[in-house]
Design a protein around this motif. Structure first.
Motif, PDB file in Angstrom:
ATOM      1  N   VAL A  76       0.838  -1.204   0.000  1.00  0.00           N
ATOM      2  CA  VAL A  76       0.000   0.000   0.000  1.00  0.00           C
ATOM      3  C   VAL A  76       0.870   1.250   0.000  1.00  0.00           C
ATOM      4  N   ARG A  77       1.943   1.226   0.768  1.00  0.00           N
ATOM      5  CA  ARG A  77       2.863   2.363   0.794  1.00  0.00           C
ATOM      6  C   ARG A  77       3.474   2.601  -0.578  1.00  0.00           C
ATOM      7  N   ASP A  78       3.856   1.532  -1.264  1.00  0.00           N
ATOM      8  CA  ASP A  78       4.403   1.679  -2.614  1.00  0.00           C
ATOM      9  C   ASP A  78       3.360   2.210  -3.587  1.00  0.00           C
ATOM     10  N   ALA A  79       2.097   1.783  -3.396  1.00  0.00           N
ATOM     11  CA  ALA A  79       1.040   2.214  -4.312  1.00  0.00           C
ATOM     12  C   ALA A  79       0.796   3.713  -4.230  1.00  0.00           C
ATOM     13  N   PHE A  80       0.999   4.286  -3.066  1.00  0.00           N
ATOM     14  CA  PHE A  80       0.758   5.716  -2.888  1.00  0.00           C
ATOM     15  C   PHE A  80       2.041   6.536  -2.904  1.00  0.00           C
ATOM     16  N   ASP A  81       3.162   5.919  -3.180  1.00  0.00           N
ATOM     17  CA  ASP A  81       4.435   6.638  -3.230  1.00  0.00           C
ATOM     18  C   ASP A  81       4.476   7.522  -4.483  1.00  0.00           C
ATOM     19  N   PRO A  82       4.599   8.846  -4.347  1.00  0.00           N
ATOM     20  CA  PRO A  82       4.585   9.711  -5.545  1.00  0.00           C
ATOM     21  C   PRO A  82       5.720   9.411  -6.523  1.00  0.00           C
ATOM     22  N   ARG A  83       6.879   8.982  -6.012  1.00  0.00           N
ATOM     23  CA  ARG A  83       7.995   8.681  -6.901  1.00  0.00           C
ATOM     24  C   ARG A  83       7.673   7.524  -7.832  1.00  0.00           C
ATOM     25  N   LYS A  84       6.985   6.508  -7.299  1.00  0.00           N
ATOM     26  CA  LYS A  84       6.607   5.365  -8.128  1.00  0.00           C
ATOM     27  C   LYS A  84       5.340   5.642  -8.909  1.00  0.00           C
ATOM     28  N   LEU A  85       4.531   6.564  -8.385  1.00  0.00           N
ATOM     29  CA  LEU A  85       3.261   6.848  -9.046  1.00  0.00           C
ATOM     30  C   LEU A  85       3.447   7.555 -10.367  1.00  0.00           C
ATOM     31  N   PHE A  86       4.482   8.425 -10.434  1.00  0.00           N
ATOM     32  CA  PHE A  86       4.691   9.221 -11.646  1.00  0.00           C
ATOM     33  C   PHE A  86       6.007   8.878 -12.359  1.00  0.00           C
ATOM     34  N   ASN A  87       6.569   7.714 -11.998  1.00  0.00           N
ATOM     35  CA  ASN A  87       7.844   7.329 -12.621  1.00  0.00           C
ATOM     36  C   ASN A  87       7.787   5.900 -13.128  1.00  0.00           C
ATOM     37  N   GLY A  88       6.608   5.519 -13.601  1.00  0.00           N
ATOM     38  CA  GLY A  88       6.470   4.215 -14.214  1.00  0.00           C
ATOM     39  C   GLY A  88       6.602   3.057 -13.250  1.00  0.00           C
ATOM     40  N   GLY A  89       6.355   3.305 -11.935  1.00  0.00           N
ATOM     41  CA  GLY A  89       6.441   2.240 -10.963  1.00  0.00           C
ATOM     42  C   GLY A  89       7.825   1.995 -10.432  1.00  0.00           C
ATOM     43  N   HIS A  90       8.796   2.853 -10.762  1.00  0.00           N
ATOM     44  CA  HIS A  90      10.162   2.689 -10.291  1.00  0.00           C
ATOM     45  C   HIS A  90      10.559   3.910  -9.501  1.00  0.00           C
ATOM     46  N   SER A  91      11.211   3.687  -8.365  1.00  0.00           N
ATOM     47  CA  SER A  91      11.631   4.804  -7.523  1.00  0.00           C
ATOM     48  C   SER A  91      12.948   5.365  -8.021  1.00  0.00           C
TER      49      SER A  91
END
Length: 355
Positions: free
Chosen positions: A340-355
């Motif tokens: 859930v934390r990964d799903a709401f992480d802005p870095r992964k949200l707007f970077n194709g799922g990669h931090s």
């Protein structure tokens, strides 16, 4: 950027929530942990059908009976006593088999059933009748595990839901209005969170009979504090943004601003916090049961099973069952929280799922 249409429980999701759901599914560990957890919890909700000392269905003298939902006297099957039927009694079994048949649950014991036909004194090791053995009171461990898991999860869900509602409300009011209200509320929270919860439980247990609702009520008094900080910080940050000031200038009420414009941002942090709060809630009940301050004696409890393992070192299956079940359940909740934390992480949200 294009998104395929996606749904959750029949609801069409917007592009942002679609990406969040995709990121959640990409975390395979958390995604499968959620599926397994839901299956186990769903099975535990039907504990009476899976583990019970009463048959699911009896067809006797061309009439159907459902003992798991109705108390039937022995005289209903041609017996001598008007008390509730003991279906493990060989005499009753012979009476029913003469004019009908029975369908038993997968496990023919509930969490309170005492097995009187054990080959050795309790606790007994696993065998074909008791897959995980029996405890020191001759009760089936598998049955107590199923019922105990249901109680623990329901307790955790109720405590988490209440904590979230109260904590989010308190944090929103503090963060939005700030000033003296925020200052006084923060001092109150500091004092309130410093109270010794364990001592309060000991005092209450000496005055009141411990029960599910008593323990839930006491823990509810203290568990909501954890949500206040994350929600308050979000409201303090957002309340001075230009779009909030514009809404105020247009005459939008404070409640509408808080509910429609700020709360959705704060819910991101709240949702990522929920699985970890659920884990802490289940651990709290288990700890209290282990110390003897939790559910009433005889209740199905993972903490009580741990205490039995501690008191019966010659029966390692008791402590092993409690430890493995708790470790697996809590680990799955932690994995779900990470997903859930990964799903709401802005870095992964707007970077194709990669931090």
């Amino acid at each position: 950027m294009t998104f395929e249409k996606d749904t959750l429980f029949g609801m069409t999701l917007g592009p942002m929530n679609q990406r969040r759901l995709q990121n959640f599914r990409k975390n395979r560990r958390g995604y499968w942990s959620l599926r397994i957890f839901l299956v186990l919890f769903g099975l535990s909700l039907f504990a009476e059908v899976i583990a019970n000392d009463k048959p699911i269905l009896i067809f006797f003298d061309e009439k159907p009976y459902f003992p798991i939902i109705q108390a039937l006297p022995e005289t209903a099957f041609g017996g001598e006593f008007e008390t509730e039927t003991d279906y493990h009694d060989p005499f009753v079994t012979d009476l029913i088999s003469q004019k009908g048949w029975m369908i038993w649950p997968l496990i023919q014991y509930n969490h309170r059933t005492v097995a009187f036909d054990l080959p050795t004194p309790a606790p007994t090791p696993p065998d074909k009748n008791h897959w995980l053995g029996t405890d020191d009171q001759a009760r089936d461990v598998v049955a107590r595990l199923i019922y105990g898991m249901r109680i623990s999860i329901i307790f955790g869900l109720m405590l988490t839901a209440f904590s979230a509602v109260v904590g989010v409300t308190a944090g929103a009011i503090q963060g939005y209005f700030g000033g003296l209200l925020d200052l006084v509320a923060q001092r109150f929270i500091e004092i309130w969170s410093g109270l010794p919860t364990l001592y309060i439980l000991i005092i209450v247990s000496s005055v009141l009979v411990p029960s599910f609702w008593t323990i839930l009520g006491i823990l509810m008094l203290f568990s909501w504090v954890g949500f206040v900080g994350v929600v308050r910080a979000e409201f303090l940050k957002v309340r001075n943004f230009d779009y909030i000031r514009s809404a105020k200038a247009l005459g939008v009420s404070d409640f509408v601003i808080m509910y429609r414009h700020i709360l959705p941002n704060a819910m991101v942090a709240t949702l990522t916090f929920l699985p970890f709060t659920l884990t802490a809630s289940i651990t709290s009940l288990t700890s209290l049961d282990f110390l003897g301050l939790g559910l009433p004696a005889g209740s199905a409890s993972l903490g009580e099973l741990l205490a039995q393992g501690k008191a019966n070192l010659q029966a390692p299956w008791l402590s092993a069952t409690a430890f493995v079940s708790l470790a697996v359940m809590l680990s799955m909740l932690v994995f779900i929280g990470e997903a859930v934390r990964d799903a709401f992480d802005p870095r992964k949200l707007f970077n194709g799922g990669h931090s």
